[in-house]
Write an enzyme that holds these catalytic residues in place. Structure first.
Site, PDB file in Angstrom:
ATOM      1  N   LYS A   1      31.986  31.649  41.195  1.00  0.00           N
ATOM      2  CA  LYS A   1      32.106  32.875  40.394  1.00  0.00           C
ATOM      3  C   LYS A   1      31.077  32.821  39.269  1.00  0.00           C
ATOM      4  CE  LYS A   1      36.216  35.506  38.996  1.00  0.00           C
ATOM      5  NZ  LYS A   1      37.569  35.343  38.450  1.00  0.00           N
TER       6      LYS A   1
HETATM    7  O1  G3P Z   1      40.268  38.152  37.867  1.00  0.00           O
HETATM    8  C1  G3P Z   1      40.034  38.604  36.555  1.00  0.00           C
HETATM    9  C2  G3P Z   1      41.335  38.830  35.889  1.00  0.00           C
HETATM   10  O2  G3P Z   1      42.005  37.619  35.784  1.00  0.00           O
HETATM   11  C3  G3P Z   1      41.292  39.431  34.553  1.00  0.00           C
HETATM   12  O3  G3P Z   1      42.556  39.930  34.330  1.00  0.00           O
HETATM   13  O4  G3P Z   1      44.471  40.752  33.053  1.00  0.00           O
HETATM   14  O5  G3P Z   1      42.867  39.079  32.034  1.00  0.00           O
HETATM   15  O6  G3P Z   1      42.192  41.449  32.402  1.00  0.00           O
HETATM   16  P1  G3P Z   1      43.037  40.330  32.865  1.00  0.00           P
END
Ligand code: G3P
Length: 219
Positions: free
Chosen positions: A83
């Site tokens: 990634k």
């Molecule tokens: O895969 C990316 C994700 O983990 C981000 O999620 O909820 O931290 O915006 P969030």
């Protein structure tokens, strides 16, 4: 549509893998920190649990160091997907790695133009963050629809991996648009199974079945 789980929690990953519906896993530095585990060790454990791609994120910001980190990470297992952030150095790294046959997930995508760049860099996956997009007053699903249209216009093979999913409606809308993958926190995956009428229906069927006094004989 492929289902990935967005966590580095081994117990949660095992539970999701046991459903037979899990196609992969995504992690990020915040999720690794939350797990409290050693990055290399937990990533290896995850790779052993699932057959599909497991995203492991580089933390360097420059191309040379990203390449060195990617080299270390891709040795963990064949299903590691590197990634990288959507920056010039990240996309240079993406181009080099995918050219060598390594899977790459380009993360932190917040615009359709960024997604276009990721596809041109040969990304295996691009990760638009719908929840964070919504949080900042933009329409996350409009972004997914734009990327779908652009990728279809040019037959790009990069898969749209919808990330930062916060609820089952995000999943439904992504599926309607034709996104390739949804990566979801375990609670969102579990939420997809739930319907009050399913629970009520089971309750009614079981109550009526018990009145019959019958059992289904073992074969
Ligand atoms: O895969 C990316 C994700 O983990 C981000 O999620 O909820 O931290 O915006 P969030």
């Amino acid at each position: 549509m492929k289902f990935f789980v967005d966590t580095a929690d081994i117990a949660d990953i095992k539970e999701m893998a046991d459903t037979g519906l899990l196609d992969g896993v995504t992690t990020n530095p915040s999720l690794i920190a939350k797990s409290g585990r050693d990055f290399m060790e937990v990533t290896k454990e995850i790779c052993d649990l699932v057959d599909g791609p497991v995203s492991a994120e580089v933390v360097a910001l420059d191309h040379e160091t990203m390449m060195k980190e990617a080299e270390t990470l891709r040795k963990i297992a064949d299903n590691v997907c590197i990634k990288v952030p959507l920056t010039i150095d990240g996309l240079k790294t993406c181009k080099k790695l995918t050219g060598d046959g390594t899977m790459v997930n380009v993360t932190l995508c917040f615009s359709a133009n960024q997604a276009l760049l990721a596809a041109k860099a040969g990304a295996t996956f691009v990760s638009p963050f719908v929840g964070r997009h919504d949080d900042n007053g933009f329409d996350g699903m409009e972004l997914i629809a734009d990327i779908r249209r652009i990728y279809d216009n040019y037959d790009f093979g990069t898969e749209i991996l919808v990330a930062s999913i916060r609820n089952p409606v995000h999943v439904l809308q992504s599926a309607r648009i034709g996104a390739d993958v949804a990566t979801m926190p375990p609670a969102v995956i579990k939420g997809l199974f739930k319907h009050v009428l399913t629970d009520k229906g089971i309750e009614g069927f079981i109550a009526d079945w018990e009145k019959t006094g019958q059992t289904i004989p073992a074969s």
